[in-house]
Write a protein that holds these residues in place. Structure first.
Motif, PDB file in Angstrom:
ATOM      1  N   PRO A 258      80.566  37.557  35.546  1.00 39.55           N
ATOM      2  CA  PRO A 258      79.880  36.815  36.605  1.00 39.55           C
ATOM      3  C   PRO A 258      78.595  37.511  37.032  1.00 39.55           C
ATOM      4  N   GLY A 259      77.799  36.829  37.815  1.00 39.33           N
ATOM      5  CA  GLY A 259      76.573  37.437  38.326  1.00 39.33           C
ATOM      6  C   GLY A 259      76.864  38.621  39.232  1.00 39.33           C
ATOM      7  N   LEU A 260      75.846  39.435  39.443  1.00 35.94           N
ATOM      8  CA  LEU A 260      75.965  40.638  40.279  1.00 35.94           C
ATOM      9  C   LEU A 260      75.300  40.401  41.625  1.00 35.94           C
ATOM     10  N   PRO A 261      75.809  41.040  42.675  1.00 40.93           N
ATOM     11  CA  PRO A 261      75.189  40.881  43.998  1.00 40.93           C
ATOM     12  C   PRO A 261      73.866  41.621  44.078  1.00 40.93           C
ATOM     13  N   GLY A 262      72.796  40.911  44.356  1.00 35.84           N
ATOM     14  CA  GLY A 262      71.483  41.540  44.423  1.00 35.84           C
ATOM     15  C   GLY A 262      71.386  42.612  45.484  1.00 35.84           C
ATOM     16  N   ALA A 263      72.176  42.496  46.554  1.00 38.71           N
ATOM     17  CA  ALA A 263      72.107  43.473  47.644  1.00 38.71           C
ATOM     18  C   ALA A 263      72.566  44.862  47.217  1.00 38.71           C
ATOM     19  N   SER A 264      73.246  44.958  46.084  1.00 37.91           N
ATOM     20  CA  SER A 264      73.734  46.273  45.621  1.00 37.91           C
ATOM     21  C   SER A 264      72.663  47.084  44.905  1.00 37.91           C
ATOM     22  N   TYR A 265      71.489  46.478  44.650  1.00 43.20           N
ATOM     23  CA  TYR A 265      70.473  47.140  43.842  1.00 43.20           C
ATOM     24  C   TYR A 265      69.105  47.063  44.519  1.00 43.20           C
ATOM     25  N   THR A 266      68.229  47.930  44.050  1.00 44.22           N
ATOM     26  CA  THR A 266      66.876  47.970  44.613  1.00 44.22           C
ATOM     27  C   THR A 266      65.801  47.616  43.599  1.00 44.22           C
ATOM     28  N   ALA A 267      66.100  47.745  42.295  1.00 41.78           N
ATOM     29  CA  ALA A 267      65.036  47.550  41.304  1.00 41.78           C
ATOM     30  C   ALA A 267      65.635  47.320  39.920  1.00 41.78           C
ATOM     31  N   VAL A 268      64.815  46.732  39.040  1.00 43.50           N
ATOM     32  CA  VAL A 268      65.080  46.687  37.595  1.00 43.50           C
ATOM     33  C   VAL A 268      64.155  47.709  36.954  1.00 43.50           C
ATOM     34  N   THR A 269      64.711  48.588  36.129  1.00 51.49           N
ATOM     35  CA  THR A 269      63.894  49.588  35.442  1.00 51.49           C
ATOM     36  C   THR A 269      64.122  49.488  33.943  1.00 51.49           C
ATOM     37  N   PHE A 270      63.094  49.778  33.155  1.00 53.03           N
ATOM     38  CA  PHE A 270      63.211  49.759  31.697  1.00 53.03           C
ATOM     39  C   PHE A 270      61.996  50.463  31.107  1.00 53.03           C
ATOM     40  N   TRP A 271      62.095  50.767  29.828  1.00 54.18           N
ATOM     41  CA  TRP A 271      60.974  51.318  29.061  1.00 54.18           C
ATOM     42  C   TRP A 271      60.487  50.244  28.099  1.00 54.18           C
ATOM     43  N   VAL A 272      59.166  50.164  27.916  1.00 58.01           N
ATOM     44  CA  VAL A 272      58.587  49.157  27.035  1.00 58.01           C
ATOM     45  C   VAL A 272      57.488  49.803  26.187  1.00 58.01           C
ATOM     46  N   HIS A 273      57.401  49.366  24.928  1.00 61.92           N
ATOM     47  CA  HIS A 273      56.422  49.879  23.954  1.00 61.92           C
ATOM     48  C   HIS A 273      55.657  48.678  23.418  1.00 61.92           C
ATOM     49  N   GLY A 274      54.334  48.734  23.445  1.00 63.98           N
ATOM     50  CA  GLY A 274      53.512  47.579  23.110  1.00 63.98           C
ATOM     51  C   GLY A 274      53.280  47.316  21.644  1.00 63.98           C
ATOM     52  N   GLY A 275      53.975  48.016  20.761  1.00 63.21           N
ATOM     53  CA  GLY A 275      53.815  47.737  19.333  1.00 63.21           C
ATOM     54  C   GLY A 275      52.626  48.439  18.722  1.00 63.21           C
ATOM     55  N   ALA A 276      52.113  47.875  17.631  1.00 63.02           N
ATOM     56  CA  ALA A 276      51.126  48.579  16.810  1.00 63.02           C
ATOM     57  C   ALA A 276      49.720  48.546  17.374  1.00 63.02           C
ATOM     58  N   SER A 277      49.339  47.472  18.030  1.00 65.76           N
ATOM     59  CA  SER A 277      47.956  47.365  18.513  1.00 65.76           C
ATOM     60  C   SER A 277      47.899  46.364  19.655  1.00 65.76           C
ATOM     61  N   GLY A 278      46.844  46.472  20.449  1.00 62.31           N
ATOM     62  CA  GLY A 278      46.652  45.524  21.532  1.00 62.31           C
ATOM     63  C   GLY A 278      47.523  45.830  22.737  1.00 62.31           C
ATOM     64  N   THR A 279      47.608  44.882  23.633  1.00 63.96           N
ATOM     65  CA  THR A 279      48.396  45.008  24.859  1.00 63.96           C
ATOM     66  C   THR A 279      49.244  43.756  25.019  1.00 63.96           C
ATOM     67  N   ARG A 280      50.538  43.955  25.288  1.00 63.08           N
ATOM     68  CA  ARG A 280      51.422  42.818  25.491  1.00 63.08           C
ATOM     69  C   ARG A 280      51.376  42.428  26.966  1.00 63.08           C
ATOM     70  N   GLN A 281      51.112  41.145  27.220  1.00 54.76           N
ATOM     71  CA  GLN A 281      50.995  40.626  28.576  1.00 54.76           C
ATOM     72  C   GLN A 281      52.279  39.892  28.934  1.00 54.76           C
ATOM     73  N   LEU A 282      53.051  40.509  29.795  1.00 52.00           N
ATOM     74  CA  LEU A 282      54.414  40.075  30.061  1.00 52.00           C
ATOM     75  C   LEU A 282      54.655  39.902  31.554  1.00 52.00           C
ATOM     76  N   GLN A 283      55.814  39.366  31.890  1.00 54.07           N
ATOM     77  CA  GLN A 283      56.234  39.283  33.285  1.00 54.07           C
ATOM     78  C   GLN A 283      57.754  39.319  33.325  1.00 54.07           C
ATOM     79  N   LEU A 284      58.277  39.742  34.470  1.00 51.60           N
ATOM     80  CA  LEU A 284      59.726  39.792  34.666  1.00 51.60           C
ATOM     81  C   LEU A 284      60.114  38.904  35.833  1.00 51.60           C
ATOM     82  N   PHE A 285      61.174  38.132  35.644  1.00 52.02           N
ATOM     83  CA  PHE A 285      61.766  37.412  36.763  1.00 52.02           C
ATOM     84  C   PHE A 285      63.270  37.371  36.579  1.00 52.02           C
ATOM     85  N   ILE A 286      63.975  37.094  37.660  1.00 53.26           N
ATOM     86  CA  ILE A 286      65.435  37.026  37.663  1.00 53.26           C
ATOM     87  C   ILE A 286      65.846  35.587  37.923  1.00 53.26           C
ATOM     88  N   GLN A 287      66.920  35.166  37.260  1.00 52.84           N
ATOM     89  CA  GLN A 287      67.541  33.879  37.562  1.00 52.84           C
ATOM     90  C   GLN A 287      68.865  34.141  38.268  1.00 52.84           C
TER      91      GLN A 287
END
Length: 380
Positions: A258-287
């Motif tokens: 089941p889903g998790l209670p948002g009140a138990s957390y403060t942030a989403v954290t992760f590491w991201v690598h943009g690949g071989a060249s250029g810059t990846r233009q991304l966004q994060l959202f929660i459902q």
């Protein structure tokens, strides 16, 4: 008659010998042309190439399926044409007896999205004729082109037996015509000894992905190809996620039930690598639900050639009450070339919050509906 002449071969003897020799040759010829069964050795196992391999059957449901279609073909002379007319219908290929899942590492095939639009599909393996079913792996099929899809068995939960391979509608509304070709099982054990699980990094009480999806989490990605067992570009441990977003606004999606209670957390954290060249233009959202309750989206970039840690405070997303899906999405509308994601966590470490809003100014005379007074009025 002499004693020697009675041992000379008669015409009848010669005929009988020739018949026996002919039968021997016929038997040998039949043996030479007997059907060759697909090998269960270290080579890839072909399930479909112009036709189903020996032992496989069409167990599809909820649509019309032509396993000898000759119009739209990736290679050879035939492909599979599929039109799913019922919600959650599926192309299903069944083998008897089932195959050992530990002999293979992935399912690979080519898919073509038909004449227009995008087909929203998922792959499932069944370990018996009517279950159990693995976790579904989502993928999309773009119109007008062939796309190679590779789904690691680890992303499906490493099924012990492969009895049925299903390519299913995942929307509940069916799917217009698409095409599938060259279905193979990639050789290589999917049941290699499990390495010692990575310890969660500091401030990661709830891992989402550490060398693999954490228990309870599923891959619900859409609009691209995603390898959850990529071993080439890795931040920590032995595996990371490789993402390639073809269509615009495609997304890497992690879903928990089941889903998790948002009140138990403060942030989403992760590491991201943009690949071989250029810059990846991304966004994060929660459902907050499987198909709704979207939060605001927070944009971020992933530079090429380097790992970058990203922390998205939940207050920047509007403090969702429930965390059901975490989505990393293309924000340009044009898709994104290959990039990598690793060590995804829900954090409970306090993060800087916005400065408390001061007491609102009273509206000046003749201003029944403020728009801006020291800040935007509610709703603006």
């Amino acid at each position: 008659m002499s004693s020697q002449s009675k041992f000379l071969p008669t015409q009848a003897h010669i005929v009988r010998v020739l018949i026996a020799f002919a039968l021997l040759l016929a038997s040998s010829a039949l043996t030479l042309v007997a059907p060759i069964q697909p090998s269960l050795s270290s080579t890839n196992y072909v399930v479909y190439s112009d036709a189903l391999a020996s032992g496989w059957q069409d167990w599809s449901w909820g649509g019309t399926y032509d396993l000898a279609h000759t119009g739209t073909v990736q290679s050879g002379s035939a492909a599979i044409s599929a039109t799913i007319t019922s919600g959650y219908g599926g192309l299903s290929l069944r083998v008897d007896p089932g195959l050992p899942g530990s002999s293979y590492s992935a399912v690979q095939f080519w898919v073509h999205g038909g004449s227009s639009g995008t087909r929203q599909l998922q792959l499932v393996i069944e370990e018996g004729d009517s279950g159990p079913r693995t976790t579904p792996a989502h993928f999309d099929a773009n119109a007008g082109s062939w796309t190679l899809v590779t789904i690691p068995l680890s992303a499906l939960g490493n099924p012990a037996t492969i009895k049925r391979i299903n390519i299913e509608d995942r929307t509940g509304s069916g799917q217009p015509t698409f095409y599938v070709d060259e279905i193979i099982l990639i050789a290589g054990s999917s049941a290699t000894p499990t390495p010692t699980p990575l310890p969660p990094p500091p401030n990661c009480p709830t891992p989402v992905y550490l060398d693999g999806l954490a228990p309870g989490w599923q891959n619900w990605s859409w609009g691209g190809s995603y390898d959850f067992a990529h071993s080439g570009t890795v931040h920590s441990g032995s595996q990371a996620i490789e993402a390639n977003m073809g269509p615009g606004y495609a997304g890497l999606s992690f879903r928990v039930d089941p889903g998790l209670p948002g009140a138990s957390y403060t942030a989403v954290t992760f590491w991201v690598h943009g690949g071989a060249s250029g810059t990846r233009q991304l966004q994060l959202f929660i459902q907050q639900a499987d198909s709704g309750g979207d939060t605001a989206a927070v944009p971020f970039d992933a530079p090429a050639g380097v790992w970058t840690q990203v922390t998205i405070p939940l207050f920047a997303l509007g403090n969702p009450a429930t965390i059901k899906r975490i989505n990393i999405q293309d924000r340009t509308g044009n898709g994104q070339p290959t990039f990598y994601v690793d060590t995804v966590c829900l954090s409970d470490v306090p993060v800087s919050t916005p400065t408390p809003t001061p007491t609102p100014l009273p509206p000046p005379p003749n201003c029944p509906t403020p728009v801006y007074l020291d800040g935007l009025a509610p709703g603006w």
